[in-house]
Design a protein around this motif. Structure first.
Motif, PDB file in Angstrom:
ATOM      1  N   LEU A 144     -59.104 -22.573 -20.261  1.00  0.00           N
ATOM      2  CA  LEU A 144     -58.558 -21.274 -19.877  1.00  0.00           C
ATOM      3  C   LEU A 144     -57.070 -21.324 -20.196  1.00  0.00           C
ATOM      4  O   LEU A 144     -56.338 -22.114 -19.597  1.00  0.00           O
ATOM      5  N   THR A 145     -56.609 -20.495 -21.124  1.00  0.00           N
ATOM      6  CA  THR A 145     -55.229 -20.592 -21.585  1.00  0.00           C
ATOM      7  C   THR A 145     -54.258 -19.844 -20.677  1.00  0.00           C
ATOM      8  O   THR A 145     -54.657 -19.057 -19.824  1.00  0.00           O
ATOM      9  N   ASP A 146     -52.964 -20.074 -20.913  1.00  0.00           N
ATOM     10  CA  ASP A 146     -51.935 -19.449 -20.066  1.00  0.00           C
ATOM     11  C   ASP A 146     -51.801 -17.949 -20.297  1.00  0.00           C
ATOM     12  O   ASP A 146     -51.113 -17.268 -19.549  1.00  0.00           O
ATOM     13  N   SER A 147     -52.480 -17.412 -21.293  1.00  0.00           N
ATOM     14  CA  SER A 147     -52.453 -15.960 -21.512  1.00  0.00           C
ATOM     15  C   SER A 147     -53.597 -15.251 -20.787  1.00  0.00           C
ATOM     16  O   SER A 147     -53.821 -14.070 -20.973  1.00  0.00           O
ATOM     17  N   LEU A 148     -54.296 -15.997 -19.931  1.00  0.00           N
ATOM     18  CA  LEU A 148     -55.439 -15.457 -19.190  1.00  0.00           C
ATOM     19  C   LEU A 148     -55.103 -15.360 -17.703  1.00  0.00           C
ATOM     20  O   LEU A 148     -54.483 -16.260 -17.135  1.00  0.00           O
ATOM     21  N   THR A 149     -55.508 -14.268 -17.080  1.00  0.00           N
ATOM     22  CA  THR A 149     -55.382 -14.095 -15.632  1.00  0.00           C
ATOM     23  C   THR A 149     -56.774 -13.927 -15.059  1.00  0.00           C
ATOM     24  O   THR A 149     -57.537 -13.076 -15.517  1.00  0.00           O
ATOM     25  N   VAL A 150     -57.118 -14.758 -14.066  1.00  0.00           N
ATOM     26  CA  VAL A 150     -58.429 -14.666 -13.426  1.00  0.00           C
ATOM     27  C   VAL A 150     -58.208 -14.329 -11.959  1.00  0.00           C
ATOM     28  O   VAL A 150     -57.541 -15.067 -11.232  1.00  0.00           O
ATOM     29  N   THR A 151     -58.755 -13.204 -11.521  1.00  0.00           N
ATOM     30  CA  THR A 151     -58.675 -12.777 -10.126  1.00  0.00           C
ATOM     31  C   THR A 151     -60.097 -12.659  -9.597  1.00  0.00           C
ATOM     32  O   THR A 151     -60.941 -12.032 -10.231  1.00  0.00           O
ATOM     33  N   ALA A 152     -60.351 -13.280  -8.438  1.00  0.00           N
ATOM     34  CA  ALA A 152     -61.714 -13.263  -7.899  1.00  0.00           C
ATOM     35  C   ALA A 152     -61.681 -13.119  -6.389  1.00  0.00           C
ATOM     36  O   ALA A 152     -60.731 -13.555  -5.739  1.00  0.00           O
ATOM     37  N   SER A 153     -62.732 -12.519  -5.836  1.00  0.00           N
ATOM     38  CA  SER A 153     -62.825 -12.422  -4.381  1.00  0.00           C
ATOM     39  C   SER A 153     -63.315 -13.738  -3.792  1.00  0.00           C
ATOM     40  O   SER A 153     -63.164 -13.977  -2.605  1.00  0.00           O
ATOM     41  N   GLU A 154     -63.908 -14.589  -4.633  1.00  0.00           N
ATOM     42  CA  GLU A 154     -64.280 -15.944  -4.202  1.00  0.00           C
ATOM     43  C   GLU A 154     -63.538 -16.928  -5.092  1.00  0.00           C
ATOM     44  O   GLU A 154     -62.321 -16.949  -5.085  1.00  0.00           O
ATOM     45  N   ASN A 155     -64.253 -17.716  -5.888  1.00  0.00           N
ATOM     46  CA  ASN A 155     -63.614 -18.723  -6.736  1.00  0.00           C
ATOM     47  C   ASN A 155     -63.241 -18.152  -8.095  1.00  0.00           C
ATOM     48  O   ASN A 155     -64.044 -17.464  -8.716  1.00  0.00           O
ATOM     49  N   CYS A 156     -62.064 -18.487  -8.564  1.00  0.00           N
ATOM     50  CA  CYS A 156     -61.695 -18.129  -9.941  1.00  0.00           C
ATOM     51  C   CYS A 156     -62.443 -19.013 -10.925  1.00  0.00           C
ATOM     52  O   CYS A 156     -62.860 -18.562 -11.981  1.00  0.00           O
ATOM     53  N   VAL A 157     -62.586 -20.283 -10.574  1.00  0.00           N
ATOM     54  CA  VAL A 157     -63.318 -21.240 -11.397  1.00  0.00           C
ATOM     55  C   VAL A 157     -64.273 -21.999 -10.490  1.00  0.00           C
ATOM     56  O   VAL A 157     -63.864 -22.532  -9.453  1.00  0.00           O
TER      57      VAL A 157
END
Length: 199
Positions: A144-157
């Motif tokens: 997952l590169t630094d140009s990616l944003t992951v937002t989650a209500s539980e786990n991002c990964v």
């Protein structure tokens, strides 16, 4: 024999032939069914031989070959699975999941090894990215590169089995769960590795 009877027999023969062809080939193997013009495309697949446009990210991933780049061309609401080595470029767009994990990366069969890079966009859902290897001697690497944003209500990964996750992405968990979760209790033990860069 009347003309109507001949026409109806011909029609039923054509329908029966098509049904037989679809049962032998499988509808999922008809990659052209999801190809569209660039103006109507949601995603594209880029290989050495050129660019092909698709009506969904899912169909683009299914049509991609190992080493291809699959690019999201506009914001989309889909959940997708990847079981081949490729780059998933979100093209600066938002990929929002329908349920569960937006992107699930897993090995397809025993002994397989895949590497997937997810870059350049926003991934939002209950769980952002799930990575796992289905068999003990398989390996699944997700970057997952630094140009990616992951937002989650539980786990991002969420990673388990023989998964290797390398991340420099921006990870935000909105709920009571950690941004990165590994699970060695799932029965798919095998040494999950998570490498966080710049966090």
């Amino acid at each position: 024999m009347s003309k109507i009877r001949k026409l109806s027999m011909t029609f039923f023969a054509i329908v029966a032939s098509l049904l037989l062809a679809f049962s032998l080939v499988g509808v999922g193997n008809l990659a052209f069914a999801a190809e569209v013009d660039e103006a109507d495309a949601v995603a594209s697949v880029t290989t050495e031989s050129g660019v092909v446009y698709h009506d969904s990210l899912k169909s683009a991933i299914e049509a991609a070959t190992d080493g291809a780049t699959v690019t999201l061309l506009r914001d989309a609401t889909e959940t997708v699975s990847v079981s081949k080595s490729l780059t998933l470029d979100l093209g600066g767009n938002a990929l929002t999941g329908e349920t569960g994990s937006v992107v699930t990366v897993c090995t397809a069969e025993n002994g397989s090894e895949i590497a997937v890079e997810i870059t350049n966009g926003t991934d939002t859902d209950v769980i952002g990215v799930t990575a796992f290897a289905v068999e003990a001697n398989s390996k699944c690497t997700v970057t997952l590169t630094d140009s990616l944003t992951v937002t989650a209500s539980e786990n991002c990964v969420y990673a388990y089995g023989k998964a290797i996750v390398n991340t420099s992405a921006k990870l935000t968990s909105d709920g009571l769960f950690p941004a990165i979760q590994t699970d060695e209790t799932s029965g798919m033990r095998g040494g999950t590795t998570v490498n966080v860069v710049g966090g």
